[in-house]
Design a protein around this motif. Structure first.
Motif, mmCIF file in Angstrom:
data_model
loop_
_atom_site.group_PDB
_atom_site.id
_atom_site.type_symbol
_atom_site.label_atom_id
_atom_site.label_comp_id
_atom_site.label_asym_id
_atom_site.label_seq_id
_atom_site.Cartn_x
_atom_site.Cartn_y
_atom_site.Cartn_z
ATOM 1 N N PHE A 129 0.833 -1.211 0.000
ATOM 2 C CA PHE A 129 0.000 0.000 0.000
ATOM 3 C C PHE A 129 0.868 1.262 0.000
ATOM 4 O O PHE A 129 0.526 2.265 -0.639
ATOM 5 C CB PHE A 129 -0.920 0.008 1.222
ATOM 6 C CG PHE A 129 -2.201 -0.738 1.028
ATOM 7 C CD1 PHE A 129 -3.144 -0.308 0.101
ATOM 8 C CD2 PHE A 129 -2.489 -1.866 1.777
ATOM 9 C CE1 PHE A 129 -4.342 -0.990 -0.071
ATOM 10 C CE2 PHE A 129 -3.684 -2.556 1.615
ATOM 11 C CZ PHE A 129 -4.608 -2.111 0.686
ATOM 12 N N LEU A 130 1.995 1.214 0.724
ATOM 13 C CA LEU A 130 2.865 2.390 0.821
ATOM 14 C C LEU A 130 3.474 2.733 -0.542
ATOM 15 O O LEU A 130 3.595 3.922 -0.895
ATOM 16 C CB LEU A 130 3.966 2.136 1.852
ATOM 17 C CG LEU A 130 4.902 3.317 2.135
ATOM 18 C CD1 LEU A 130 4.112 4.506 2.677
ATOM 19 C CD2 LEU A 130 5.993 2.900 3.126
ATOM 20 N N ILE A 131 3.854 1.704 -1.312
ATOM 21 C CA ILE A 131 4.382 1.952 -2.656
ATOM 22 C C ILE A 131 3.349 2.669 -3.515
ATOM 23 O O ILE A 131 3.645 3.656 -4.202
ATOM 24 C CB ILE A 131 4.803 0.623 -3.312
ATOM 25 C CG1 ILE A 131 6.020 0.028 -2.607
ATOM 26 C CG2 ILE A 131 5.100 0.818 -4.804
ATOM 27 C CD1 ILE A 131 6.367 -1.372 -3.065
ATOM 28 N N ALA A 132 2.116 2.174 -3.468
ATOM 29 C CA ALA A 132 1.045 2.809 -4.239
ATOM 30 C C ALA A 132 0.775 4.221 -3.729
ATOM 31 O O ALA A 132 0.498 5.138 -4.522
ATOM 32 C CB ALA A 132 -0.222 1.962 -4.161
ATOM 33 N N THR A 133 0.861 4.429 -2.412
ATOM 34 C CA THR A 133 0.627 5.755 -1.840
ATOM 35 C C THR A 133 1.678 6.755 -2.302
ATOM 36 O O THR A 133 1.347 7.881 -2.716
ATOM 37 C CB THR A 133 0.634 5.681 -0.294
ATOM 38 O OG1 THR A 133 -0.378 4.773 0.140
ATOM 39 C CG2 THR A 133 0.391 7.046 0.316
ATOM 40 N N LEU A 134 2.954 6.378 -2.234
ATOM 41 C CA LEU A 134 4.033 7.287 -2.630
ATOM 42 C C LEU A 134 3.966 7.619 -4.117
ATOM 43 O O LEU A 134 4.200 8.778 -4.517
ATOM 44 C CB LEU A 134 5.387 6.665 -2.280
ATOM 45 C CG LEU A 134 5.668 6.479 -0.781
ATOM 46 C CD1 LEU A 134 7.003 5.780 -0.569
ATOM 47 C CD2 LEU A 134 5.650 7.833 -0.067
ATOM 48 N N ALA A 135 3.651 6.629 -4.950
ATOM 49 C CA ALA A 135 3.532 6.894 -6.390
ATOM 50 C C ALA A 135 2.352 7.827 -6.670
ATOM 51 O O ALA A 135 2.452 8.747 -7.491
ATOM 52 C CB ALA A 135 3.364 5.576 -7.146
#
Length: 589
Positions: A453-459
């Motif tokens: 989820f964090l990867i998707a959030t940062l992108a």
């Protein structure tokens, strides 16, 4: 000695023995005394019987049939962005000071739809809009738009719902209705078909779902009225759970021990539809009837193969429902299609006899345990605080991953850059499905889910920042979309894996149903939000969903031994199998 004799006499007097279990069997088979000895010792499980069926040609045929049906509607559902994409327009202008002078220029949807009371005429593949006057820009504010049509030589002008149904100037909510009706049909169907499959089996519902999809896609090809198309989209969503839940279960119940591998391959090949679609459009046709034909072809081939090969009912379903004679017939069909010998399936029949004997002696005890669980389940759950806490958080995580997945699918047509490049590159995120299994076995699933989820959030945050600062990320936009989809796809798989670690086996199906219902209900709004006039709103919504998913997954708690005992003490024999985990990946999709 008396007990042994009674068991032996009971075995002899039970239903007619399979012809493969006669007295002249080879020495490698179980003898009657061995069967009695085993039945008095360890318990034979359904999974053990399933695993005794040799892997053969039958399984490859079954995988092909299910793969064709599984992927068929993906050519429609995953390409909603193309079906809803407005074409490129060209307008003819005139200068009032020189009425005889005409010129043609590219124009936008907003320009052609801003005229007062236009007189719109449909001519074949073109829509010509004749107006009295329209102001375009500051430079040519006195110039008049006298007509517009579609630039069919542009690769971005597709024959889709916009052109078929003349939705060039339709309200955004009407375009968003296509996706919302699909999810509405899916949501209602989820409440109907899964219970029916548990009662009546998987095979007949597989056929019904395949035939339903065939009829729906055929009507979508033949009738291009907006009312019929909307009804068919709803019907397509209504038929989807039969494909993604029941048919998928039918396959996985024939493949014990191989669920993880097959599930990953299925999701990977299914995701590649996003990658190959742009090439199909460029190389074959810009008429999206092509995608409907492909979906129809896959559906027809799957049904024809299913009927010709006479695929049997799920053997696991037959054992669970104590339909032992039907199970033997199903195994004979597996033997015929797989080219197996009597020797290769004899162990399966022997284990079935032992299992049947054991189940007859346990039926009264099982009924008592079921009654105890039904009476005390709510009271037990009230005492398991972490389970209630995790149920809320997992519902939020499910909702976030489902909403994010489909939001990016619907909104991608409005993002800067070339839609074909964005779709193709982001479609490579399908590889994340192949790595979900190995990652879940080696790393802590809670941390991995949070990082996904964090990867998707940062992108998503990076794209929002670029948008607010006026920076054009067109050259690298597809990379950010790829990162969002990789994170969401990985979360898609892990949300089910960790689900099995947070809830006891006898509450697992109920928790799946609760999470699936709420996530589908919220995902209904993804297509509508993607079509709002302010295009920053979908990006902020996507960012919020990914961020909330990060917080909810990070806040999950492991179930304590006391809570696990509180729930499962009445069901010591229930196990959490890999099939239960990986079968569930298709629920959201």
């Amino acid at each position: 000695m008396r007990t042994t004799q009674s068991r032996g006499q009971y075995l002899e007097s039970s239903r007619p023995t399979s012809p493969l279990l006669t007295s002249d069997q080879p020495s490698t088979l179980f003898t009657q005394q061995q069967m009695i000895s085993i039945s008095m010792g360890r318990e034979v499980s359904i999974d053990e019987i399933q695993r005794s069926i040799p892997h053969c040609r039958f399984h490859y045929i079954l995988i092909l049939i299910h793969l064709l049906l599984y992927v068929s509607t993906s050519f429609i559902v995953y390409n909603f962005a193309y079906f809803q994409m407005s074409p490129r327009y060209k307008c003819t202008f005139t200068d009032p000071s020189s009425p005889e002078f005409l010129y043609t220029s590219e124009c936008t949807k907003e320009q052609i739809c801003s005229a007062d009371s236009p007189n719109q005429v449909c001519m074949g593949d073109k829509s010509i809009n004749q107006v009295n006057s329209i102001e375009i820009t500051e430079q040519n504010k006195n110039h008049k738009l006298i007509k517009w049509d579609i630039q069919w030589d542009s690769t971005h002008s597709l024959k889709n719902w916009i052109t078929w149904l003349n939705l060039h100037c339709a309200d955004n909510y009407k375009i968003g209705m296509f996706g919302s009706l699909y999810f509405a049909g899916f949501l209602i169907s989820c409440l109907i078909f899964p219970p029916l499959s548990d009662k009546y089996g998987r095979k007949d519902l597989f056929l019904m779902g395949g035939l339903s999809q065939l009829i729906v896609i055929s009507i979508m090809l033949l009738d291009k009225s907006i009312e019929i198309q909307l009804i068919m989209i709803f019907s397509l969503g209504f038929a989807q759970p039969v494909k993604s839940m029941i048919a998928y279960t039918h396959l996985m119940e024939f493949l014990p021990g191989r669920e993880s591998k097959i599930s990953g391959v299925f999701m990977f090949l299914d995701g590649l539809v996003i990658v190959i679609t742009p090439f199909l459009i460029h190389l074959i046709s810009q008429d999206l009837n092509m995608l409907l034909f492909i979906a129809l072809l896959f559906n027809v081939v799957s049904l024809v193969l299913f009927l010709i090969t006479r695929i049997p009912e799920s053997t696991k379903y037959l054992i669970q429902n104590q339909k032992y004679i039907a199970f033997e017939k199903a195994i004979q069909r597996v033997k015929s299609l797989g080219g197996l010998s009597d020797q290769q399936i004899a162990k399966t029949f022997a284990l079935l006899k032992i299992y049947e004997l054991q189940q007859r002696t346990k039926v009264v005890i099982d009924q008592q345990l079921n009654n105890t669980w039904n009476k005390n389940s709510i009271e037990r759950l009230k005492g398991a605080k972490n389970i209630a806490y995790n149920l809320v958080l997992m519902t939020i995580s499910w909702t976030c991953v489902s909403f994010s997945y489909f939001m990016i699918s619907f909104f991608i047509k409005y993002l800067p850059g070339d839609i074909y490049e964005n779709q193709s590159v982001s479609g490579l995120s399908a590889f994340a499905f192949l790595f979900a299994g190995p990652i879940s076995r080696k790393l802590d699933n809670k941390i991995t889910l949070t990082l996904s989820f964090l990867i998707a959030t940062l992108a998503s945050l990076t794209m929002v920042v670029f948008m607010q600062l006026g920076i054009s990320p067109e050259d690298g936009l597809s990379i950010f979309i790829l990162l969002i989809r990789c994170g969401v796809n990985l979360a898609f798989c892990l949300v089910f894996v960790i689900h099995t670690q947070l809830f006891p086996p006898n509450f697992l199906a109920t928790s799946y149903g609760i999470c699936n219902f709420f996530c589908r209900s919220v995902t209904l709004f993804a297509p509508i939000i993607a079509e709002v006039e302010d295009k920053s709103i979908p990006m902020y919504t996507l960012l919020a969903a990914c961020f909330i998913g990060t917080l909810s997954s990070f806040s999950l708690r492991q179930m304590t031994e006391k809570e696990e005992t509180l729930i499962t003490s009445d069901y010591p024999s229930i196990s959490n199998t890999p099939r239960d985990r990986h079968m569930s990946i298709s629920l959201i999709k």
